[in-house]
Write a protein that holds these residues in place. Structure first.
Motif, PDB file in Angstrom:
ATOM      1  N   GLY A 154    -111.414   6.410  26.558  1.00 21.18           N
ATOM      2  CA  GLY A 154    -110.877   5.111  26.954  1.00 21.18           C
ATOM      3  C   GLY A 154    -109.424   5.072  26.529  1.00 21.18           C
ATOM      4  O   GLY A 154    -108.929   6.038  25.975  1.00 21.18           O
ATOM      5  N   ARG A 155    -108.702   4.126  26.840  1.00 18.49           N
ATOM      6  CA  ARG A 155    -108.862   2.991  27.719  1.00 18.49           C
ATOM      7  C   ARG A 155    -108.678   3.460  29.158  1.00 18.49           C
ATOM      8  O   ARG A 155    -107.639   4.023  29.518  1.00 18.49           O
ATOM      9  N   ILE A 156    -109.698   3.281  29.984  1.00 20.88           N
ATOM     10  CA  ILE A 156    -109.693   3.800  31.342  1.00 20.88           C
ATOM     11  C   ILE A 156    -109.026   2.780  32.252  1.00 20.88           C
ATOM     12  O   ILE A 156    -109.486   1.644  32.374  1.00 20.88           O
ATOM     13  N   ARG A 157    -107.939   3.180  32.886  1.00 23.49           N
ATOM     14  CA  ARG A 157    -107.158   2.261  33.712  1.00 23.49           C
ATOM     15  C   ARG A 157    -107.469   2.486  35.191  1.00 23.49           C
ATOM     16  O   ARG A 157    -107.608   3.637  35.638  1.00 23.49           O
ATOM     17  N   PRO A 158    -107.556   1.418  35.969  1.00 25.30           N
ATOM     18  CA  PRO A 158    -107.919   1.568  37.391  1.00 25.30           C
ATOM     19  C   PRO A 158    -106.754   1.918  38.311  1.00 25.30           C
ATOM     20  O   PRO A 158    -106.977   2.413  39.409  1.00 25.30           O
ATOM     21  N   HIS A 159    -105.514   1.650  37.879  1.00 27.55           N
ATOM     22  CA  HIS A 159    -104.375   1.811  38.785  1.00 27.55           C
ATOM     23  C   HIS A 159    -103.379   2.879  38.343  1.00 27.55           C
ATOM     24  O   HIS A 159    -102.578   3.332  39.149  1.00 27.55           O
ATOM     25  N   GLU A 160    -103.386   3.271  37.068  1.00 26.88           N
ATOM     26  CA  GLU A 160    -102.493   4.313  36.569  1.00 26.88           C
ATOM     27  C   GLU A 160    -103.341   5.494  36.120  1.00 26.88           C
ATOM     28  O   GLU A 160    -104.327   5.311  35.418  1.00 26.88           O
ATOM     29  N   ASN A 161    -102.947   6.699  36.528  1.00 26.78           N
ATOM     30  CA  ASN A 161    -103.684   7.861  36.054  1.00 26.78           C
ATOM     31  C   ASN A 161    -103.225   8.249  34.648  1.00 26.78           C
ATOM     32  O   ASN A 161    -102.324   7.630  34.074  1.00 26.78           O
ATOM     33  N   ALA A 162    -103.854   9.285  34.091  1.00 27.93           N
ATOM     34  CA  ALA A 162    -103.543   9.682  32.712  1.00 27.93           C
ATOM     35  C   ALA A 162    -102.097  10.143  32.563  1.00 27.93           C
ATOM     36  O   ALA A 162    -101.509   9.984  31.490  1.00 27.93           O
ATOM     37  N   ALA A 187     -98.420  20.127  37.206  1.00 25.45           N
ATOM     38  CA  ALA A 187     -99.496  19.292  36.672  1.00 25.45           C
ATOM     39  C   ALA A 187    -100.781  19.556  37.439  1.00 25.45           C
ATOM     40  O   ALA A 187    -100.780  19.665  38.668  1.00 25.45           O
ATOM     41  N   LEU A 188    -101.879  19.678  36.703  1.00 23.61           N
ATOM     42  CA  LEU A 188    -103.205  19.836  37.284  1.00 23.61           C
ATOM     43  C   LEU A 188    -104.118  18.795  36.663  1.00 23.61           C
ATOM     44  O   LEU A 188    -104.073  18.565  35.452  1.00 23.61           O
ATOM     45  N   GLY A 189    -104.935  18.137  37.488  1.00 23.19           N
ATOM     46  CA  GLY A 189    -105.823  17.112  36.951  1.00 23.19           C
ATOM     47  C   GLY A 189    -107.014  16.863  37.848  1.00 23.19           C
ATOM     48  O   GLY A 189    -107.100  17.386  38.960  1.00 23.19           O
ATOM     49  N   ARG A 190    -107.944  16.050  37.347  1.00 25.81           N
ATOM     50  CA  ARG A 190    -109.131  15.688  38.104  1.00 25.81           C
ATOM     51  C   ARG A 190    -109.444  14.212  37.934  1.00 25.81           C
ATOM     52  O   ARG A 190    -109.253  13.633  36.867  1.00 25.81           O
ATOM     53  N   ASP A 191    -109.964  13.620  39.013  1.00 26.28           N
ATOM     54  CA  ASP A 191    -110.361  12.205  39.023  1.00 26.28           C
ATOM     55  C   ASP A 191    -111.883  12.132  38.955  1.00 26.28           C
ATOM     56  O   ASP A 191    -112.555  12.002  39.960  1.00 26.28           O
ATOM     57  N   PHE A 192    -112.429  12.189  37.732  1.00 24.58           N
ATOM     58  CA  PHE A 192    -113.872  12.224  37.556  1.00 24.58           C
ATOM     59  C   PHE A 192    -114.522  10.847  37.719  1.00 24.58           C
ATOM     60  O   PHE A 192    -115.635  10.738  38.221  1.00 24.58           O
ATOM     61  N   ASP A 199    -108.283  11.306  35.437  1.00 24.06           N
ATOM     62  CA  ASP A 199    -108.639  10.971  34.058  1.00 24.06           C
ATOM     63  C   ASP A 199    -108.149  12.031  33.079  1.00 24.06           C
ATOM     64  O   ASP A 199    -107.937  11.739  31.898  1.00 24.06           O
ATOM     65  N   VAL A 200    -108.037  13.277  33.547  1.00 27.32           N
ATOM     66  CA  VAL A 200    -107.638  14.407  32.724  1.00 27.32           C
ATOM     67  C   VAL A 200    -106.504  15.137  33.430  1.00 27.32           C
ATOM     68  O   VAL A 200    -106.625  15.478  34.609  1.00 27.32           O
ATOM     69  N   VAL A 201    -105.395  15.347  32.720  1.00 23.57           N
ATOM     70  CA  VAL A 201    -104.232  16.013  33.310  1.00 23.57           C
ATOM     71  C   VAL A 201    -103.654  17.012  32.304  1.00 23.57           C
ATOM     72  O   VAL A 201    -103.498  16.688  31.120  1.00 23.57           O
ATOM     73  N   PHE A 202    -103.358  18.206  32.789  1.00 21.21           N
ATOM     74  CA  PHE A 202    -102.669  19.228  32.001  1.00 21.21           C
ATOM     75  C   PHE A 202    -101.309  19.479  32.643  1.00 21.21           C
ATOM     76  O   PHE A 202    -101.229  19.672  33.865  1.00 21.21           O
ATOM     77  N   CYS A 203    -100.255  19.470  31.848  1.00 20.91           N
ATOM     78  CA  CYS A 203     -98.892  19.618  32.371  1.00 20.91           C
ATOM     79  C   CYS A 203     -98.175  20.787  31.711  1.00 20.91           C
ATOM     80  O   CYS A 203     -98.355  21.037  30.513  1.00 20.91           O
ATOM     81  N   TYR A 204     -97.358  21.459  32.507  1.00 28.52           N
ATOM     82  CA  TYR A 204     -96.530  22.563  32.006  1.00 28.52           C
ATOM     83  C   TYR A 204     -95.095  22.320  32.451  1.00 28.52           C
ATOM     84  O   TYR A 204     -94.841  21.996  33.621  1.00 28.52           O
ATOM     85  N   LEU A 205     -94.161  22.460  31.522  1.00 27.50           N
ATOM     86  CA  LEU A 205     -92.739  22.273  31.810  1.00 27.50           C
ATOM     87  C   LEU A 205     -91.971  23.509  31.345  1.00 27.50           C
ATOM     88  O   LEU A 205     -92.225  24.018  30.246  1.00 27.50           O
ATOM     89  N   ARG A 206     -91.043  23.973  32.168  1.00 25.05           N
ATOM     90  CA  ARG A 206     -90.154  25.068  31.773  1.00 25.05           C
ATOM     91  C   ARG A 206     -88.720  24.590  31.897  1.00 25.05           C
ATOM     92  O   ARG A 206     -88.360  23.927  32.873  1.00 25.05           O
ATOM     93  N   HIS A 214     -95.950  21.725  26.934  1.00 22.72           N
ATOM     94  CA  HIS A 214     -97.273  21.500  27.505  1.00 22.72           C
ATOM     95  C   HIS A 214     -97.768  20.135  27.053  1.00 22.72           C
ATOM     96  O   HIS A 214     -97.490  19.702  25.930  1.00 22.72           O
ATOM     97  N   MET A 215     -98.508  19.448  27.935  1.00 24.52           N
ATOM     98  CA  MET A 215     -99.126  18.174  27.574  1.00 24.52           C
ATOM     99  C   MET A 215    -100.588  18.181  28.014  1.00 24.52           C
ATOM    100  O   MET A 215    -100.894  18.534  29.150  1.00 24.52           O
ATOM    101  N   HIS A 216    -101.476  17.800  27.100  1.00 23.19           N
ATOM    102  CA  HIS A 216    -102.883  17.583  27.425  1.00 23.19           C
ATOM    103  C   HIS A 216    -103.121  16.076  27.343  1.00 23.19           C
ATOM    104  O   HIS A 216    -103.002  15.480  26.266  1.00 23.19           O
ATOM    105  N   LEU A 217    -103.448  15.481  28.471  1.00 24.92           N
ATOM    106  CA  LEU A 217    -103.576  14.027  28.582  1.00 24.92           C
ATOM    107  C   LEU A 217    -104.974  13.695  29.093  1.00 24.92           C
ATOM    108  O   LEU A 217    -105.410  14.221  30.118  1.00 24.92           O
ATOM    109  N   SER A 218    -105.683  12.825  28.373  1.00 25.22           N
ATOM    110  CA  SER A 218    -107.042  12.511  28.804  1.00 25.22           C
ATOM    111  C   SER A 218    -107.547  11.242  28.143  1.00 25.22           C
ATOM    112  O   SER A 218    -107.281  10.996  26.969  1.00 25.22           O
ATOM    113  N   TRP A 219    -108.286  10.447  28.907  1.00 27.49           N
ATOM    114  CA  TRP A 219    -109.049   9.365  28.297  1.00 27.49           C
ATOM    115  C   TRP A 219    -110.555   9.668  28.399  1.00 27.49           C
ATOM    116  O   TRP A 219    -111.397   8.798  28.280  1.00 27.49           O
ATOM    117  N   LEU A 220    -110.882  10.950  28.587  1.00 24.06           N
ATOM    118  CA  LEU A 220    -112.260  11.436  28.536  1.00 24.06           C
ATOM    119  C   LEU A 220    -112.334  12.536  27.479  1.00 24.06           C
ATOM    120  O   LEU A 220    -112.350  13.723  27.798  1.00 24.06           O
TER     121      LEU A 220
END
Length: 324
Positions: A154-162, A187-192, A199-206, A214-220
């Protein structure tokens, strides 16, 4: 000069902003389109008038600055309107959702010599400022990579992704620490749980320097994590906002030299240092900085341009996520 401030948006975070600006400035106007909020805030801030609309608040010729703490999709239009009315603007993150929008806001602010300050709270956290000091002073040696963990259940938002809900925090810190724009953003992610809302997003920046992030973003996630790690050639540092007394830890750890006998690397391990970090409220420090800029101190243009850098990187990551 006492800065006369009006605020739009009195939700969960807006209440904190109103509290600080009432203490630090002259809070003269409040407004929120939601029904039933006027009695509560009129009683709490009797010195402030209640505006029936954003337009009514902007019409006050004696108003110096506007605080925008409304839903994210409204930020760009309201900030543009306020700048057009000649008001300095503090707008919660992100100030816009497209590069073209933030570039327009920055151009208006610079043309009118107005403050446009996005609310990147973590940049004013004493722990993050200590990380910046360690990076800029060379105490960690050459910085190789940075990675952030921002997870919770949580907090799971309906209009903004992770990415937009959580990633904007860590992205602002990464760009602040490295002070360069990424050349690659993936960025790679899934809408579970909700279609179209990752809900889950992995990001890579160069970055042009060769550094990566790298960023690991998740409310799951079973863990609540608010952590940023900086890896240098000489030392490594961790900012952990979930710790009460150990916000920043510096590790004297690094690869040392290759061992020809085994084809492996020896590592160097030394002391662990925990610097003392001030306990000042980051939001109060952020509000003070905005009022300082409004009063003519500091570099107004840099604040706006740094905010634009975050939106540009978010735009790049969003384009990648949409195509994944």
């Amino acid at each position: 000069m006492t800065v006369r401030v009006g605020q739009a948006g009195l939700g969960e975070w807006g209440k904190n902003l109103a509290r600080n600006f009432a203490d630090l400035a002259d809070l003269v106007w409040l407004t929120d389109p939601a029904d039933g909020k006027e009695p509560e805030f009129a009683a709490r801030y009797p010195q402030a008038g209640w505006a029936s609309s954003f337009d009514e608040m902007l019409a006050d010729p004696g108003l110096h600055a506007v605080v925008i703490a409304t839903p994210v999709p409204t930020h760009y239009e309201l900030a543009k309107q306020a700048l057009g009315a000649g008001k300095h603007v503090f707008v919660e993150k992100p100030p816009a959702m497209k590069t073209t929008e933030i570039d327009e806001l920055v151009a208006i602010a610079e043309e009118r010599d107005l403050v446009l300050m996005p609310g990147h709270l973590l940049l004013y956290h004493p722990g993050v400022q200590k990380l910046k000091e360690l990076v800029d002073s060379g105490a960690l040696g050459e910085v190789l990579c940075v990675y952030g963990n921002r997870q919770n259940l949580g907090r799971i938002r309906p209009h903004e992704n992770a990415l937009w809900s959580l990633g904007v925090h860590d992205l602002s810190v990464i760009l602040y620490l490295l002070d360069e724009d990424p050349v690659d953003a993936i960025a790679l992610g899934r809408d579970f749980l909700q279609p179209g809302v990752e809900d889950v997003v992995f990001c890579y920046l160069r970055f042009p320097s060769g550094r990566v992030a790298h960023m690991h973003l998740s409310w799951l996630d079973p863990h609540k994590m608010r952590k940023m790690t900086v890896v240098g050639k000489e030392k490594m540092a961790v900012f952990d906002d979930m710790e009460l007394d150990r916000k920043v830890t510096v590790y004297e750890k690094s690869p040392w030299k290759p061992v020809n006998t085994y084809g492996e690397w020896q590592t160097r391990t030394g002391d662990i240092h925990i610097p003392k970090i001030a306990t000042d409220e980051p939001l109060k420090l952020e509000c003070q900085e905005f009022l300082r800029l409004v009063s003519g101190e500091g570099d107004r243009r840099k604040t706006a341009r740094d905010g634009a850098r975050v939106v540009r990187a978010l735009d790049m990551l969003t384009a990648s996520l949409d195509g994944s």
